[in-house]
Design a protein around this motif. Structure first.
Motif, mmCIF file in Angstrom:
data_model
loop_
_atom_site.group_PDB
_atom_site.id
_atom_site.type_symbol
_atom_site.label_atom_id
_atom_site.label_comp_id
_atom_site.label_asym_id
_atom_site.label_seq_id
_atom_site.Cartn_x
_atom_site.Cartn_y
_atom_site.Cartn_z
ATOM 1 N N PHE A 37 0.687 -1.270 -0.023
ATOM 2 C CA PHE A 37 0.448 -0.037 -0.057
ATOM 3 C C PHE A 37 0.790 0.745 -0.157
ATOM 4 O O PHE A 37 2.110 1.273 0.489
ATOM 5 C CB PHE A 37 -1.583 0.014 1.229
ATOM 6 N N ARG A 38 0.843 2.675 0.052
ATOM 7 C CA ARG A 38 1.396 3.765 -0.380
ATOM 8 C C ARG A 38 0.415 4.496 0.210
ATOM 9 O O ARG A 38 -0.910 5.158 -0.376
ATOM 10 C CB ARG A 38 1.775 3.627 -1.397
ATOM 11 N N GLU A 46 -3.753 3.792 0.220
ATOM 12 C CA GLU A 46 -4.330 2.565 -0.370
ATOM 13 C C GLU A 46 -3.527 1.408 -1.378
ATOM 14 O O GLU A 46 -2.030 1.730 -1.553
ATOM 15 C CB GLU A 46 -4.286 4.190 -2.072
ATOM 16 N N PRO A 47 -4.183 0.603 -2.032
ATOM 17 C CA PRO A 47 -3.388 -1.006 -2.539
ATOM 18 C C PRO A 47 -2.295 -0.443 -3.925
ATOM 19 O O PRO A 47 -3.094 0.373 -4.686
ATOM 20 C CB PRO A 47 -4.481 -1.511 -2.372
ATOM 21 N N TYR A 94 3.803 0.720 2.567
ATOM 22 C CA TYR A 94 3.547 0.155 3.650
ATOM 23 C C TYR A 94 3.434 -1.881 2.622
ATOM 24 O O TYR A 94 2.338 -1.700 2.366
ATOM 25 C CB TYR A 94 1.734 0.087 4.089
ATOM 26 N N CYS A 95 4.111 -2.496 3.163
ATOM 27 C CA CYS A 95 3.472 -3.748 3.699
ATOM 28 C C CYS A 95 2.688 -4.518 4.128
ATOM 29 O O CYS A 95 2.532 -3.494 5.228
ATOM 30 C CB CYS A 95 4.697 -4.529 3.564
ATOM 31 N N ASN A 96 1.679 -5.073 4.055
ATOM 32 C CA ASN A 96 0.093 -5.544 4.304
ATOM 33 C C ASN A 96 0.556 -7.142 4.323
ATOM 34 O O ASN A 96 0.095 -7.658 3.149
ATOM 35 C CB ASN A 96 -1.046 -4.596 3.941
ATOM 36 N N VAL A 97 0.032 -7.972 5.292
ATOM 37 C CA VAL A 97 -0.307 -9.515 5.208
ATOM 38 C C VAL A 97 -1.658 -9.154 5.879
ATOM 39 O O VAL A 97 -2.219 -9.318 6.321
ATOM 40 C CB VAL A 97 0.786 -9.916 6.225
#
Length: 120
Positions: A37-38, A46-47, A94-97
Motif C-alpha cells: 500500500f502507499r 491505497e493498495p 507499507y507492507c501488508n499481510v
C-alpha cells in the motif's frame, strides 16, 4: 503476532527505479495475501499491488506495467520492483499481510512503512 519490516525506500529521479523489500517474521502456511500500500499526506492508504499464497497477482491501474510484486518464500520476503517512477509515486509504502483461517477468521498486519521520494 506477525512482524513486517520494510526497507529499500529513498530518493530517486523521475524515470528511475527502486526495489522495496518486506521481511516477515514467519512463513505463512495457509491462505494469505501479501500486498503493498502507499499513502501521501491528506490521502487514504491505497493498495498498489498484491500477491496471494497461490500466486495470483493484482495491480492498481496507476502502476500496472511499471511495478512488479514478487516473493521469496524461503526468505519470508516480499518485493516491489518499481521502474519508470513518476513524482506522483512519492509516498510512504507499507507492507501488508492478510492471513485467512477458517471463515470468517482473518488477521491483518502492517509494517512501519518506508519513504519513497521521486524528484529531480
Amino acid at each position: 503476532q506477525v512482524q513486517l519490516v520494510e526497507s529499500g525506500g529513498g530518493l530517486v529521479r523521475p524515470g528511475g527505479s527502486l526495489k522495496l523489500s518486506c521481511v516477515a517474521s514467519e512463513r505463512f502456511g495457509g491462505r494469505y495475501v501479501m500486498a503493498w500500500f502507499r499513502q501521501v499526506p491528506g490521502d487514504q492508504r491505497e493498495p498498489v499491488a498484491a500477491i496471494s499464497s497461490n500466486g495470483n497477482l493484482d495491480y492498481d491501474d496507476s502502476v500496472k506495467g511499471r511495478f512488479t510484486i514478487s516473493r521469496d518464500i524461503a526468505k519470508n520476503t516480499m518485493y516491489l520492483e518499481m521502474s519508470s517512477l513518476k513524482p506522483e509515486d512519492t509516498a510512504i509504502y507499507y507492507c501488508n499481510v492478510k492471513i485467512f483461517g477458517v471463515s470468517p477468521t482473518m488477521l491483518e498486519y502492517w509494517g512501519q512503512g518506508t519513504q519513497v521520494t521521486v524528484s529531480s
